[in-house]
Design an enzyme around this catalytic site. Structure first.
Site, mmCIF file in Angstrom:
data_model
loop_
_atom_site.group_PDB
_atom_site.id
_atom_site.type_symbol
_atom_site.label_atom_id
_atom_site.label_comp_id
_atom_site.label_asym_id
_atom_site.label_seq_id
_atom_site.Cartn_x
_atom_site.Cartn_y
_atom_site.Cartn_z
ATOM 1 N N GLU A 1 0.873 -1.157 0.000
ATOM 2 C CA GLU A 1 0.000 0.000 0.000
ATOM 3 C C GLU A 1 0.921 1.221 0.000
ATOM 4 O OE1 GLU A 1 -3.425 1.976 2.818
ATOM 5 O OE2 GLU A 1 -2.794 -0.068 3.235
ATOM 6 N N ARG B 1 4.577 -12.531 10.052
ATOM 7 C CA ARG B 1 5.212 -11.244 9.960
ATOM 8 C C ARG B 1 6.600 -11.319 10.587
ATOM 9 N NH1 ARG B 1 3.138 -5.991 9.436
ATOM 10 N NH2 ARG B 1 1.185 -6.476 8.452
ATOM 11 N N LYS C 1 4.471 0.983 9.310
ATOM 12 C CA LYS C 1 4.597 2.244 8.584
ATOM 13 C C LYS C 1 3.976 3.396 9.372
ATOM 14 C CE LYS C 1 3.032 0.272 4.879
ATOM 15 N NZ LYS C 1 2.489 -0.025 3.532
HETATM 16 P P1 ATP Z 1 2.559 -1.879 7.903
HETATM 17 O O1 ATP Z 1 1.831 -2.426 9.071
HETATM 18 O O2 ATP Z 1 3.994 -1.596 8.163
HETATM 19 O O3 ATP Z 1 1.850 -0.721 7.253
HETATM 20 P P2 ATP Z 1 1.391 -3.463 5.912
HETATM 21 O O4 ATP Z 1 1.188 -4.922 6.009
HETATM 22 O O5 ATP Z 1 0.211 -2.597 6.091
HETATM 23 O O6 ATP Z 1 2.565 -3.052 6.864
HETATM 24 P P3 ATP Z 1 1.581 -3.351 3.091
HETATM 25 O O7 ATP Z 1 2.111 -2.258 2.265
HETATM 26 O O8 ATP Z 1 0.136 -3.607 3.082
HETATM 27 O O9 ATP Z 1 2.078 -3.061 4.586
HETATM 28 O O10 ATP Z 1 2.395 -4.679 2.836
HETATM 29 C C1 ATP Z 1 2.885 -5.144 1.608
HETATM 30 C C2 ATP Z 1 3.264 -6.582 1.792
HETATM 31 O O11 ATP Z 1 4.313 -6.706 2.739
HETATM 32 C C3 ATP Z 1 2.106 -7.399 2.307
HETATM 33 O O12 ATP Z 1 2.026 -8.599 1.577
HETATM 34 C C4 ATP Z 1 2.451 -7.636 3.747
HETATM 35 O O13 ATP Z 1 1.904 -8.832 4.199
HETATM 36 C C5 ATP Z 1 3.978 -7.658 3.736
HETATM 37 N N1 ATP Z 1 4.522 -7.253 5.032
HETATM 38 C C6 ATP Z 1 4.291 -6.101 5.688
HETATM 39 N N2 ATP Z 1 4.923 -6.083 6.876
HETATM 40 C C7 ATP Z 1 5.592 -7.252 6.986
HETATM 41 C C8 ATP Z 1 6.420 -7.848 7.983
HETATM 42 N N3 ATP Z 1 6.707 -7.220 9.121
HETATM 43 N N4 ATP Z 1 6.937 -9.072 7.730
HETATM 44 C C9 ATP Z 1 6.654 -9.698 6.586
HETATM 45 N N5 ATP Z 1 5.873 -9.219 5.611
HETATM 46 C C10 ATP Z 1 5.335 -8.007 5.800
HETATM 47 MG MG MG Z 2 -1.541 -2.524 4.976
#
Ligand code: ATP
Ligand code: MG
Length: 558
Positions: free
Chosen positions: A38, A262, A272
């Site tokens: 995202e 994660r 983020k």
């Molecule tokens: P954040 O909580 O930091 O905003 P998010 O999951 O909302 O993380 P996205 O941009 O939606 O961030 O994630 C893109 C991809 O990265 C998704 O497939 C997500 O599952 C993966 N991802 C995000 N954070 C992690 C993590 N800590 N470990 C492994 N994969 C992750």
């Molecule tokens: Mg997200």
């Protein structure tokens, strides 16, 4: 720890096992994965893990990986983030097949929604979000049907078209799937598919005032792209049932969702939203502050893509949430830098050494750029009668077994000569201002016929050739392992000493031509890289990582 990891032959992870079985059974000709960020922030080390996994699988098996921006939420997304995400993936060394945007599918998704309404599997609900929440039930009690649940297909088609046309204000209506308000999976209790939001979108502008929810957009986007293995993190396990339901009811390409745990690192935060707070409240200088666990921060700090990839590979993937020791990441960084870093001498806190019996003006000595790399060549190091050594490498009244410089004692200057300290000059306050030494002419490194053996070797620079540089030394961003697990706000646990700026450092002249893409080992000090704040008149170096794991030593002591 590290050696055990190195020797261990890596076995297949659970996704590789699934894929090998799929390929053997002939279910797919090729594997198609996607990385779906995202664009609401910069990527962090957790994302790196997901990138290495998704792109790694299609490097290993026939197929490809798409980069799909999951930009269905119009409010938080910015073009700056899109650019930084692409930059970071490229830096990590991966190439996507197609650059795609979930927002490009808005028309298609709208058609899917209409198709569900036509099958009497979706309805427009006039309830407010509070009313919907109140009718949701609990994990142990079923929910209640909305009074709008049994609208006719025609009425729903008409209302949904009006929603799209902008006839209603934000939050006044939603489109919901018609599944089962008594379902044991709460997410299956008539989930919301579309909401009204009169907001400008970074790509579609003002074309839309209804936006699909994550669950409706994500699986359908996977299906549109013929994603074979849609990999996400564990919090989406309960969403899988809805993912499959939508694909089945729409009778579209059957992508499959798989979940892994994660990845979190200790002494930092990987969210983020929280990282954005650190940036906005100026606890760090930006998303690429070298203390940040962002890919851009690690890059600026001097980490290499090889080291980050190796780390992600070695920690592998798990099915249970866990936290990885940041020391392990630093181990892989150190290991790679040891192989590639150019050796240089920099004195951080100088004390002057005068070689009283050195008659020549100066001479040029040479030293190897990297003993680990036979192709790295040699560099010139000027020697003269006035040098700097590290203040902490001299002691006036040393204990036994002190092998550095002391009155009457001898040490070797790296790649140069053995010197002996004869006289200590001090100022009125008793601070040492100068060490008067003699050198042994026959002790030149590589041509030593002096027969003298000394135990200490010090780094040094020639005063008149040295350049004054700034060094930024970084430590853990937080004082505690998991700042989000402590009482109060996570920012109360920021480490106030996470940045130490050294302005008194003097570097050997070879560093005058330091380059951004080179890595350096400052002898006895650690690994460093040139920071982008540098200018021709003022070089600034970031400490990437120390030579040893200082924290491991600390914890063993206590
Ligand atoms: P954040 O909580 O930091 O905003 P998010 O999951 O909302 O993380 P996205 O941009 O939606 O961030 O994630 C893109 C991809 O990265 C998704 O497939 C997500 O599952 C993966 N991802 C995000 N954070 C992690 C993590 N800590 N470990 C492994 N994969 C992750
Ligand atoms: Mg997200």
């Amino acid at each position: 720890m590290a050696e055990a990891i190195n020797k261990e032959e890596r076995s297949l992870n659970f996704l590789e096992e699934i894929i090998e079985e799929d390929l053997q059974a002939g279910r797919y000709q090729q594997i198609i994965t996607r990385f779906p960020p995202e664009p609401n922030g910069y990527l962090h080390i957790g994302h790196a893990s997901s990138i290495c996994l998704n792109f790694g699988l299609t490097k290993k098996y026939p197929g490809y990986t798409n980069l799909r921006f999951d930009d269905t939420n119009p409010v938080t997304e910015e073009t700056e983030y899109v650019e930084s995400i692409k930059d970071d993936i490229r830096w990590l060394g991966f190439t996507w097949k197609h650059e795609l945007y979930a927002s490009d599918y808005f028309d298609k998704l709208y058609e899917f929604a209409v198709a569900l309404i036509q099958k009497n599997l979706a309805y427009v609900d006039d309830s407010t979000s509070e009313e919907i929440a109140a009718m949701k039930g609990t994990p142990t009690e079923p929910g209640k049907d909305s009074p709008y649940r049994n609208r006719s297909v025609e009425e729903n088609l008409e209302l949904f078209a009006q929603m799209k046309a902008g006839a209603f204000p934000d939050g006044s209506r939603t489109l919901r799937a018609k599944i089962d308000m008594g379902h044991i999976n709460m997410l299956m209790r008539d989930p919301i598919l579309y909401r009204i939001k009169h907001a400008h979108h970074h790509r579609t502008g003002d074309k839309w005032c209804i936006y699909p929810m994550y669950d409706f957009a994500h699986g359908q986007s996977d299906s549109i792209e013929n994603i074979t293995h849609s990999i996400c993190t564990l919090e989406f396990v309960p969403h899988r049932e809805l993912y499959d339901w939508l694909i089945e009811k729409l009778a579209i390409y059957p992508s499959h969702q798989y979940e892994f745990a994660r990845r979190n690192l200790n002494y930092t935060v990987t969210s983020k939203r929280k990282l954005l707070q650190l940036v906005n409240e100026k606890h760090v200088v930006g998303w690429d502050d070298p203390r940040m666990p962002t890919i851009s921060g690690m890059r600026r700090r001097g980490y290499t893509p090889e080291a980050v990839r190796e780390f992600c590979d070695r920690i592998g993937i798990a099915k249970r949430e866990n936290t990885v020791d940041i020391g392990l990441l630093e181990f892989f960084v150190r290991e790679h830098l040891n192989r590639i870093a150019l050796r240089r001498m920099v004195v951080f806190d100088p004390v002057k050494v005068v070689i009283t019996n050195y008659s020549g003006d100066e001479e040029i000595l040479t030293s190897e750029n990297n003993p680990e790399d036979p192709n790295s060549g040699m560099r010139d190091i000027p020697f003269s009668n006035e040098l700097y050594i590290e203040r902490e490498d001299f002691m006036e009244n040393p204990p036994k077994k002190y092998f550095r410089l002391a009155p009457g004692q001898m040490v070797r200057l790296k790649s140069a000569y053995i010197i002996q300290c004869n006289e200590v000059i001090k100022d009125a306050e008793g601070n040492v201002t100068e060490l008067r030494c003699t050198y042994i002419p026959e002790s030149k490194s590589g041509h030593d016929t002096s027969g003298i053996h000394v135990k200490g070797t010090l780094h040094w620079v020639s005063m008149k050739h040295a350049i004054n540089v700034e060094v930024r030394e970084y430590d853990r961003l937080f004082k505690v392992e998991d700042p989000t697990d402590e009482e109060g706000d996570f920012k109360e646990y920021l480490n106030p000493d996470s940045l130490k700026v050294v302005t008194t450092a003097f570097a050997e002249p070879a560093l005058k031509t330091a380059k951004f893409d080179e890595r350096y080992q400052f002898l006895r000090k650690g690994y460093f890289c040139l920071d982008r704040d540098s200018s021709p008149s003022g070089l600034i170096f970031n400490r990437t990582v120390g030579l040893k794991d200082a924290w491991a030593k600390e914890s063993k002591k206590s």
